[in-house]
Motif scaffolding. Structure first.
Motif, PDB file in Angstrom:
ATOM      1  N   MET A  87      -5.590  48.913  95.410  1.00  0.00           N
ATOM      2  CA  MET A  87      -4.536  48.577  94.458  1.00  0.00           C
ATOM      3  C   MET A  87      -4.687  49.403  93.192  1.00  0.00           C
ATOM      4  O   MET A  87      -5.757  49.920  92.896  1.00  0.00           O
ATOM      5  N   THR A  88      -3.580  49.536  92.492  1.00  0.00           N
ATOM      6  CA  THR A  88      -3.567  50.173  91.188  1.00  0.00           C
ATOM      7  C   THR A  88      -2.904  49.210  90.229  1.00  0.00           C
ATOM      8  O   THR A  88      -1.842  48.668  90.534  1.00  0.00           O
ATOM      9  N   VAL A  89      -3.559  48.949  89.093  1.00  0.00           N
ATOM     10  CA  VAL A  89      -3.005  48.059  88.084  1.00  0.00           C
ATOM     11  C   VAL A  89      -2.982  48.825  86.771  1.00  0.00           C
ATOM     12  O   VAL A  89      -3.991  49.387  86.362  1.00  0.00           O
ATOM     13  N   GLY A  90      -1.821  48.850  86.143  1.00  0.00           N
ATOM     14  CA  GLY A  90      -1.697  49.544  84.876  1.00  0.00           C
ATOM     15  C   GLY A  90      -0.506  49.040  84.095  1.00  0.00           C
ATOM     16  O   GLY A  90       0.313  48.275  84.603  1.00  0.00           O
ATOM     17  N   SER A 133      -8.032  51.107  89.808  1.00  0.00           N
ATOM     18  CA  SER A 133      -7.542  52.187  90.667  1.00  0.00           C
ATOM     19  C   SER A 133      -8.713  52.801  91.426  1.00  0.00           C
ATOM     20  O   SER A 133      -9.880  52.592  91.076  1.00  0.00           O
ATOM     21  N   ARG A 134      -8.381  53.563  92.428  1.00  0.00           N
ATOM     22  CA  ARG A 134      -9.413  54.298  93.164  1.00  0.00           C
ATOM     23  C   ARG A 134     -10.131  55.267  92.216  1.00  0.00           C
ATOM     24  O   ARG A 134     -11.346  55.403  92.257  1.00  0.00           O
ATOM     25  N   ALA A 135      -9.351  55.932  91.343  1.00  0.00           N
ATOM     26  CA  ALA A 135      -9.941  56.895  90.403  1.00  0.00           C
ATOM     27  C   ALA A 135     -10.937  56.243  89.446  1.00  0.00           C
ATOM     28  O   ALA A 135     -11.940  56.848  89.078  1.00  0.00           O
ATOM     29  N   LEU A 136     -10.664  55.001  89.054  1.00  0.00           N
ATOM     30  CA  LEU A 136     -11.590  54.282  88.172  1.00  0.00           C
ATOM     31  C   LEU A 136     -12.808  53.779  88.936  1.00  0.00           C
ATOM     32  O   LEU A 136     -13.816  53.431  88.336  1.00  0.00           O
ATOM     33  N   VAL A 194     -15.183  41.059  97.492  1.00  0.00           N
ATOM     34  CA  VAL A 194     -15.660  42.433  97.568  1.00  0.00           C
ATOM     35  C   VAL A 194     -14.470  43.380  97.488  1.00  0.00           C
ATOM     36  O   VAL A 194     -13.509  43.244  98.219  1.00  0.00           O
ATOM     37  N   THR A 195     -14.509  44.337  96.558  1.00  0.00           N
ATOM     38  CA  THR A 195     -13.429  45.306  96.428  1.00  0.00           C
ATOM     39  C   THR A 195     -13.875  46.706  96.840  1.00  0.00           C
ATOM     40  O   THR A 195     -13.093  47.484  97.317  1.00  0.00           O
ATOM     41  N   MET A 196     -15.124  47.023  96.623  1.00  0.00           N
ATOM     42  CA  MET A 196     -15.667  48.326  97.022  1.00  0.00           C
ATOM     43  C   MET A 196     -17.138  48.132  97.358  1.00  0.00           C
ATOM     44  O   MET A 196     -17.763  47.189  96.901  1.00  0.00           O
ATOM     45  N   ARG A 197     -17.696  49.046  98.115  1.00  0.00           N
ATOM     46  CA  ARG A 197     -19.120  48.981  98.423  1.00  0.00           C
ATOM     47  C   ARG A 197     -19.861  50.017  97.598  1.00  0.00           C
ATOM     48  O   ARG A 197     -19.391  51.133  97.419  1.00  0.00           O
ATOM     49  N   GLN A 219     -18.209  42.821  91.463  1.00  0.00           N
ATOM     50  CA  GLN A 219     -17.806  43.626  90.314  1.00  0.00           C
ATOM     51  C   GLN A 219     -16.483  43.120  89.781  1.00  0.00           C
ATOM     52  O   GLN A 219     -15.794  42.351  90.437  1.00  0.00           O
ATOM     53  N   ARG A 220     -16.145  43.580  88.566  1.00  0.00           N
ATOM     54  CA  ARG A 220     -14.845  43.240  88.015  1.00  0.00           C
ATOM     55  C   ARG A 220     -13.786  43.955  88.821  1.00  0.00           C
ATOM     56  O   ARG A 220     -13.905  45.137  89.099  1.00  0.00           O
ATOM     57  N   VAL A 221     -12.739  43.242  89.172  1.00  0.00           N
ATOM     58  CA  VAL A 221     -11.653  43.843  89.927  1.00  0.00           C
ATOM     59  C   VAL A 221     -10.716  44.585  88.994  1.00  0.00           C
ATOM     60  O   VAL A 221     -10.266  45.684  89.283  1.00  0.00           O
ATOM     61  N   VAL A 222     -10.403  44.016  87.849  1.00  0.00           N
ATOM     62  CA  VAL A 222      -9.505  44.625  86.874  1.00  0.00           C
ATOM     63  C   VAL A 222     -10.248  44.689  85.544  1.00  0.00           C
ATOM     64  O   VAL A 222     -10.763  43.689  85.066  1.00  0.00           O
ATOM     65  N   LEU A 223     -10.303  45.876  84.953  1.00  0.00           N
ATOM     66  CA  LEU A 223     -11.009  46.047  83.681  1.00  0.00           C
ATOM     67  C   LEU A 223     -10.285  45.315  82.553  1.00  0.00           C
ATOM     68  O   LEU A 223      -9.058  45.191  82.572  1.00  0.00           O
TER      69      LEU A 223
END
Length: 96
Positions: free
Chosen positions: A74-77, A65-68, A22-25, A41-45
Motif C-alpha cells: 500500500m501507499t499512503v500519502g 510505501s515500498r520506497a519508505l 506483519v507488513t514486511m520481513r 513495525q509501524r505500518v504508517v509513519l
C-alpha cells in the motif's frame, strides 16, 4: 493505521499507530529468508516522520510505501495543493 484513525476522527498517538500485523520481513545478515523472523513495525509513519516532496503546485507527504520500506502492498500519502494551483493530469499504473 494512522489513516484509519484519521478517517474515524480518532486521535493518533504521538509516535504513530502500531500493529502486530506483519507488513514486511526484515532479514538479518547471513540469514536465509525462510529462517528470518518478522518484526513488528509501524505500518504508517507519523506526520513528523513523513517523507515530504515539495512540488510546484504544493507538496506530497508520504506515510507508507515500498520506497519508505514500511509496506509492500500500500501507499499512503497526502497531497496538499496550493491556492490557485493544480496537480497536473497524471495516472497511477496498476502495480503487480
Amino acid at each position: 493505521m494512522n489513516a484509519i484513525l484519521w478517517t474515524a476522527k480518532r486521535d493518533v498517538p504521538p509516535g504513530g499507530a502500531t500493529t502486530d500485523a506483519v507488513t514486511m520481513r526484515h532479514y538479518g545478515a547471513g540469514r536465509a529468508a525462510d529462517e528470518a523472523s518478522a518484526e513488528t513495525q509501524r505500518v504508517v509513519l507519523p506526520r513528523s516522520e513523513a517523507l515530504v516532496e515539495p512540488q510546484p503546485w504544493g507538496k506530497l507527504e508520504w506515510f507508507a510505501s515500498r520506497a519508505l520500506g514500511n509496506s509492500t502492498s500500500m501507499t499512503v500519502g497526502v497531497a496538499t495543493i496550493g491556492v490557485g494551483k493544480s496537480n497536473p493530469l497524471h495516472r497511477h499504473p496498476k502495480l503487480r
